[in-house]
Design a protein around this motif. Sequence first.
Motif, PDB file in Angstrom:
ATOM      1  N   GLU A 135       0.944  -1.250   0.107  1.00 56.20           N
ATOM      2  CA  GLU A 135      -0.025  -0.048   0.092  1.00 56.20           C
ATOM      3  C   GLU A 135       0.944   1.475  -0.034  1.00 56.20           C
ATOM      4  N   LEU A 136       1.870   1.047   0.720  1.00 54.28           N
ATOM      5  CA  LEU A 136       2.862   2.586   0.863  1.00 54.28           C
ATOM      6  C   LEU A 136       3.368   2.645  -0.505  1.00 54.28           C
ATOM      7  N   TYR A 137       3.763   1.545  -1.079  1.00 53.00           N
ATOM      8  CA  TYR A 137       4.693   1.425  -2.413  1.00 53.00           C
ATOM      9  C   TYR A 137       3.680   2.256  -3.567  1.00 53.00           C
ATOM     10  N   GLU A 138       2.490   1.494  -3.508  1.00 52.71           N
ATOM     11  CA  GLU A 138       1.634   2.201  -4.553  1.00 52.71           C
ATOM     12  C   GLU A 138       1.024   3.561  -4.372  1.00 52.71           C
ATOM     13  N   ARG A 139       1.113   4.124  -3.207  1.00 51.49           N
ATOM     14  CA  ARG A 139       1.074   5.479  -2.904  1.00 51.49           C
ATOM     15  C   ARG A 139       2.151   6.411  -3.228  1.00 51.49           C
ATOM     16  N   THR A 140       3.318   5.664  -3.102  1.00 53.13           N
ATOM     17  CA  THR A 140       4.481   6.569  -3.568  1.00 53.13           C
ATOM     18  C   THR A 140       4.570   7.023  -5.127  1.00 53.13           C
ATOM     19  N   GLN A 141       4.034   5.710  -5.792  1.00 52.77           N
ATOM     20  CA  GLN A 141       3.946   5.813  -7.260  1.00 52.77           C
ATOM     21  C   GLN A 141       3.006   6.684  -7.715  1.00 52.77           C
ATOM     22  N   ALA A 142       1.733   6.878  -7.090  1.00 53.34           N
ATOM     23  CA  ALA A 142       0.734   7.577  -7.443  1.00 53.34           C
ATOM     24  C   ALA A 142       0.948   8.980  -7.248  1.00 53.34           C
ATOM     25  N   MET A 143       1.618   9.204  -5.866  1.00 57.63           N
ATOM     26  CA  MET A 143       1.791  10.686  -5.562  1.00 57.63           C
ATOM     27  C   MET A 143       3.412  11.342  -6.053  1.00 57.63           C
ATOM     28  N   GLU A 144       3.936  10.442  -7.012  1.00 59.37           N
ATOM     29  CA  GLU A 144       5.321  10.534  -7.575  1.00 59.37           C
ATOM     30  C   GLU A 144       6.171  11.056  -6.455  1.00 59.37           C
ATOM     31  N   ILE A 145       6.229  10.415  -5.219  1.00 59.98           N
ATOM     32  CA  ILE A 145       7.303  10.573  -4.018  1.00 59.98           C
ATOM     33  C   ILE A 145       8.210   9.196  -4.100  1.00 59.98           C
ATOM     34  N   VAL A 146       9.474   9.577  -4.073  1.00 59.04           N
ATOM     35  CA  VAL A 146      10.602   8.810  -4.504  1.00 59.04           C
ATOM     36  C   VAL A 146      10.971   7.851  -3.291  1.00 59.04           C
ATOM     37  N   PRO A 147      10.658   6.397  -3.261  1.00 63.62           N
ATOM     38  CA  PRO A 147      10.929   5.753  -1.789  1.00 63.62           C
ATOM     39  C   PRO A 147      12.629   5.310  -1.989  1.00 63.62           C
ATOM     40  N   GLU A 148      13.009   5.382  -0.521  1.00 66.15           N
ATOM     41  CA  GLU A 148      14.334   4.821  -0.388  1.00 66.15           C
ATOM     42  C   GLU A 148      13.945   3.630   0.313  1.00 66.15           C
ATOM     43  N   PHE A 149      14.415   2.257  -0.023  1.00 59.47           N
ATOM     44  CA  PHE A 149      14.183   1.138   0.339  1.00 59.47           C
ATOM     45  C   PHE A 149      15.079   0.789   1.725  1.00 59.47           C
ATOM     46  N   GLU A 150      14.480   0.699   2.600  1.00 55.71           N
ATOM     47  CA  GLU A 150      15.310   0.353   3.923  1.00 55.71           C
ATOM     48  C   GLU A 150      15.319  -0.948   4.261  1.00 55.71           C
ATOM     49  N   LEU A 151      16.707  -1.682   4.035  1.00 57.23           N
ATOM     50  CA  LEU A 151      16.969  -3.007   4.526  1.00 57.23           C
ATOM     51  C   LEU A 151      17.675  -3.248   5.336  1.00 57.23           C
ATOM     52  N   PHE A 152      16.907  -3.846   6.541  1.00 55.89           N
ATOM     53  CA  PHE A 152      17.757  -4.353   7.789  1.00 55.89           C
ATOM     54  C   PHE A 152      18.124  -5.654   7.811  1.00 55.89           C
ATOM     55  N   ASP A 153      17.713  -6.491   6.851  1.00 57.16           N
ATOM     56  CA  ASP A 153      18.364  -7.739   6.906  1.00 57.16           C
ATOM     57  C   ASP A 153      18.197  -8.309   5.520  1.00 57.16           C
ATOM     58  N   LEU A 154      18.696  -9.382   5.040  1.00 56.61           N
ATOM     59  CA  LEU A 154      18.953 -10.393   3.970  1.00 56.61           C
ATOM     60  C   LEU A 154      17.568 -10.612   3.358  1.00 56.61           C
ATOM     61  N   GLY A 155      16.515 -10.967   4.365  1.00 56.43           N
ATOM     62  CA  GLY A 155      15.160 -11.249   3.867  1.00 56.43           C
ATOM     63  C   GLY A 155      14.666 -10.024   3.285  1.00 56.43           C
ATOM     64  N   HIS A 156      14.856  -8.869   3.651  1.00 55.43           N
ATOM     65  CA  HIS A 156      14.379  -7.702   3.312  1.00 55.43           C
ATOM     66  C   HIS A 156      14.543  -7.497   1.844  1.00 55.43           C
ATOM     67  N   ILE A 157      15.870  -7.716   1.439  1.00 62.34           N
ATOM     68  CA  ILE A 157      16.093  -7.685  -0.079  1.00 62.34           C
ATOM     69  C   ILE A 157      15.442  -8.499  -0.780  1.00 62.34           C
ATOM     70  N   ALA A 158      15.056  -9.761  -0.359  1.00 59.10           N
ATOM     71  CA  ALA A 158      14.195 -10.705  -1.466  1.00 59.10           C
ATOM     72  C   ALA A 158      12.801  -9.768  -1.320  1.00 59.10           C
ATOM     73  N   ALA A 159      12.141  -9.339  -0.298  1.00 58.16           N
ATOM     74  CA  ALA A 159      11.022  -8.868  -0.341  1.00 58.16           C
ATOM     75  C   ALA A 159      11.077  -7.385  -1.172  1.00 58.16           C
ATOM     76  N   LEU A 160      12.105  -6.867  -1.394  1.00 60.40           N
ATOM     77  CA  LEU A 160      12.262  -5.792  -2.389  1.00 60.40           C
ATOM     78  C   LEU A 160      12.250  -6.344  -3.723  1.00 60.40           C
ATOM     79  N   HIS A 161      13.027  -7.473  -4.016  1.00 57.37           N
ATOM     80  CA  HIS A 161      12.788  -7.853  -5.278  1.00 57.37           C
ATOM     81  C   HIS A 161      11.390  -8.260  -5.610  1.00 57.37           C
TER      82      HIS A 161
END
Length: 281
Positions: A135-161
């Motif tokens: 939901e947050l990601y789709e809102r950033t796309q609709a509102m043209e706000i650039v997200p910075e993907f915060e990654l605290f763990d390797l599993g977060h990188i899989a979720a980013l993909h």
Amino acid sequence: MSMHSAAMGATTLITVAPTGAESAKSDVPALPVTLDELVQTAKECEAAGAAVIHVHIRDADARPTLDPSRLRDTVQALRESTNLIIQLSTGGAVTDPYKDRLAVLDAQPDMCSLTCGTVNFGADVFMNPWPFMVELYERTQAMEIVPEFELFDLGHIAALHRLLDKYGLPSGGHVHCDLVMGVPGGMPGDTRTLTTAVEVLPPDSTWSATGIGRTSVPVLFAALSAGGHLRVGMEDTITFAKGQPATSNAQLVERATQAATLAQRPPMSSTDARLLLGIAG
């Protein structure tokens, strides 16, 4: 991609995270908690080499808040007084409800943080379930706000993909990540872990890294040596060296600038950072 690689190869993007939601002003007198303190800190950090400011705000009692009018006032004041790229935290404090965290975007920052998974945070849990991320990601796309993907763990990188595969590229078309290392419960802040994480990031993405607490200096050097960018600030560490409290955020930015300059990748201007990150003029 030549523009990105040119900008990334020669210079270092420095982000400052001056306040955070964890430290109390009573424990850390140098922490900027009022709007005036934040603006003054922003000016000092910009002069010292920062191009992005990662913002958490506090209320009149210096407690973490996501108050919408305070957020709008903060964005406006920082825009008027600096050329920094303004990145609002959508993490807030670990206790903030999802709807309040989504509403942060209404303050119309240039960027926002988007954490790619839940993480144990000391004795607390920082909740970022998949439906909230989407939901947050789709809102950033609709509102043209650039997200910075915060990654605290390797599993977060899989979720980013997974997020990019299902929902496409972010606003501006460029993926920028921040490796948050050394949180008690997240990935450790050492070179071995940093290189492992960087190897599995999305192709053509850029990344910064920040080390929490005593990992701040090792992560700074590891990131520079691996061609990455830097995030520093009193959100992440309140000491400059062992037994030596940080006197200001600018002190931490100055050290990052010195290290980046020694690495022959001096600080990137906010203009170049806007190009790199795909932030509209």
